[in-house]
Every structure is written in C-alpha cells, then in structure tokens.
Scaffold this motif. Structure first.
Motif, short mmCIF file in Angstrom:
data_model
loop_
_atom_site.label_atom_id
_atom_site.label_comp_id
_atom_site.label_asym_id
_atom_site.label_seq_id
_atom_site.Cartn_x
_atom_site.Cartn_y
_atom_site.Cartn_z
N SER A 169 -12.42 -43.12 -8.97
CA SER A 169 -12.40 -44.51 -8.75
C SER A 169 -10.86 -44.62 -7.98
O SER A 169 -9.99 -43.79 -8.16
CB SER A 169 -12.37 -45.31 -9.87
OG SER A 169 -12.07 -46.93 -9.53
N MET A 170 -10.58 -45.61 -7.10
CA MET A 170 -9.33 -45.94 -6.29
C MET A 170 -8.45 -46.44 -7.17
O MET A 170 -7.26 -46.47 -6.92
CB MET A 170 -9.61 -46.70 -5.02
CG MET A 170 -10.61 -46.08 -4.05
SD MET A 170 -9.83 -44.41 -3.72
CE MET A 170 -8.28 -44.86 -2.89
N THR A 171 -8.95 -47.21 -8.24
CA THR A 171 -8.07 -47.92 -9.22
C THR A 171 -8.23 -47.56 -10.62
O THR A 171 -9.54 -47.36 -10.96
CB THR A 171 -8.05 -49.38 -8.94
OG1 THR A 171 -9.46 -49.68 -9.46
CG2 THR A 171 -7.52 -49.89 -7.83
N GLU A 183 -7.08 -48.20 -14.63
CA GLU A 183 -6.48 -48.95 -15.70
C GLU A 183 -5.24 -48.22 -16.31
O GLU A 183 -5.09 -46.83 -16.54
CB GLU A 183 -7.20 -49.12 -16.91
CG GLU A 183 -8.27 -50.28 -16.71
CD GLU A 183 -9.07 -50.83 -18.05
OE1 GLU A 183 -8.19 -50.86 -19.04
OE2 GLU A 183 -10.17 -50.98 -18.02
N LYS A 204 -2.69 -56.72 -11.23
CA LYS A 204 -3.70 -57.02 -11.69
C LYS A 204 -4.62 -57.82 -10.89
O LYS A 204 -4.12 -58.41 -9.79
CB LYS A 204 -3.38 -58.35 -13.19
CG LYS A 204 -2.66 -57.69 -14.09
CD LYS A 204 -2.53 -58.88 -15.16
CE LYS A 204 -1.95 -58.11 -16.43
NZ LYS A 204 -1.70 -59.21 -17.40
N ASP A 264 -1.07 -44.18 -5.27
CA ASP A 264 0.27 -44.34 -5.80
C ASP A 264 0.78 -43.29 -6.76
O ASP A 264 2.12 -42.78 -6.65
CB ASP A 264 0.70 -45.92 -6.17
CG ASP A 264 0.43 -46.80 -5.06
OD1 ASP A 264 0.61 -46.44 -3.76
OD2 ASP A 264 0.42 -47.93 -5.38
N LEU A 305 -3.49 -52.42 -13.36
CA LEU A 305 -4.49 -51.48 -12.53
C LEU A 305 -3.33 -50.41 -11.67
O LEU A 305 -2.39 -50.90 -11.40
CB LEU A 305 -5.38 -51.93 -11.72
CG LEU A 305 -6.59 -52.69 -12.32
CD1 LEU A 305 -7.51 -53.51 -11.04
CD2 LEU A 305 -7.19 -51.77 -13.25
N VAL A 306 -3.72 -49.38 -11.53
CA VAL A 306 -2.97 -48.33 -10.72
C VAL A 306 -3.73 -47.83 -9.59
O VAL A 306 -4.80 -47.51 -9.89
CB VAL A 306 -2.14 -47.27 -11.45
CG1 VAL A 306 -1.45 -46.22 -10.64
CG2 VAL A 306 -1.30 -48.00 -12.73
N HIS A 307 -3.12 -47.79 -8.30
CA HIS A 307 -4.02 -47.34 -7.35
C HIS A 307 -3.77 -45.72 -7.60
O HIS A 307 -2.64 -45.49 -7.65
CB HIS A 307 -3.51 -47.78 -5.94
CG HIS A 307 -4.39 -47.31 -4.95
ND1 HIS A 307 -4.64 -46.13 -4.11
CD2 HIS A 307 -5.50 -48.42 -4.44
CE1 HIS A 307 -5.42 -46.38 -3.28
NE2 HIS A 307 -6.17 -47.45 -3.44
#
Length: 77
Positions: A5-7, A9, A41, A56, A51-53
């Motif tokens: 996934s791109m993001t 938790e 968020k 990054d 959330l974290v990309h």
C-alpha cells in the motif's frame, strides 16, 4: 513491497521499526511531528489513525543505510 500500500498506519511502522516505543510515546512523537518522516491523518478525528507514506519511510531507511554503509567502509579500510 512489504506493506502493499502507499500508506501504512503509524502503529504498524512503530511495531516494525520502533519496537522500543510504547504506544503512548509513539502517539506523542506523532502529535509533535518528531519522527524523521511525515505523518498525517485523513480525518481530523482524534480516533483517526496516523498514516505514513511508504516513500517517506523508504527515503529515511535509504538515508540511514547510506550513513551506516559509509561508516562501515571508513572503519574497515
């Protein structure tokens, strides 16, 4: 590739890369933007997960790997 996934938790990232942090400490750091990557968020709700990309996170991991690799090469000349 691991997360598919791109993001992701933040708590998933914390359990994988910051197991020494408690949930309360991780949330405190997230609220103060103290992680080395951006956290966001989707909703302004207090219950919405941080959330974290993945890009990054990958950039931070690559940077830390490069530092460690240079240190290793310098030490083992």
């Amino acid at each position: 590739m691991k997360y598919r996934s791109m993001t992701v938790e933040l708590m998933t990232i914390v359990s994988d890369y910051y197991p020494h942090l408690s949930k309360a400490e991780a949330l405190r750091k997230a609220n103060n933007q103290e992680f080395p990557f951006s956290i966001f968020k989707i909703d302004k709700s207090k219950r919405a997960p941080f959330l974290v990309h993945v890009q990054d996170l990958a950039d931070v991991l690559d940077t830390e790997y490069s530092k460690a690799s240079k240190d290793f090469a310098t030490f083992h000349r």
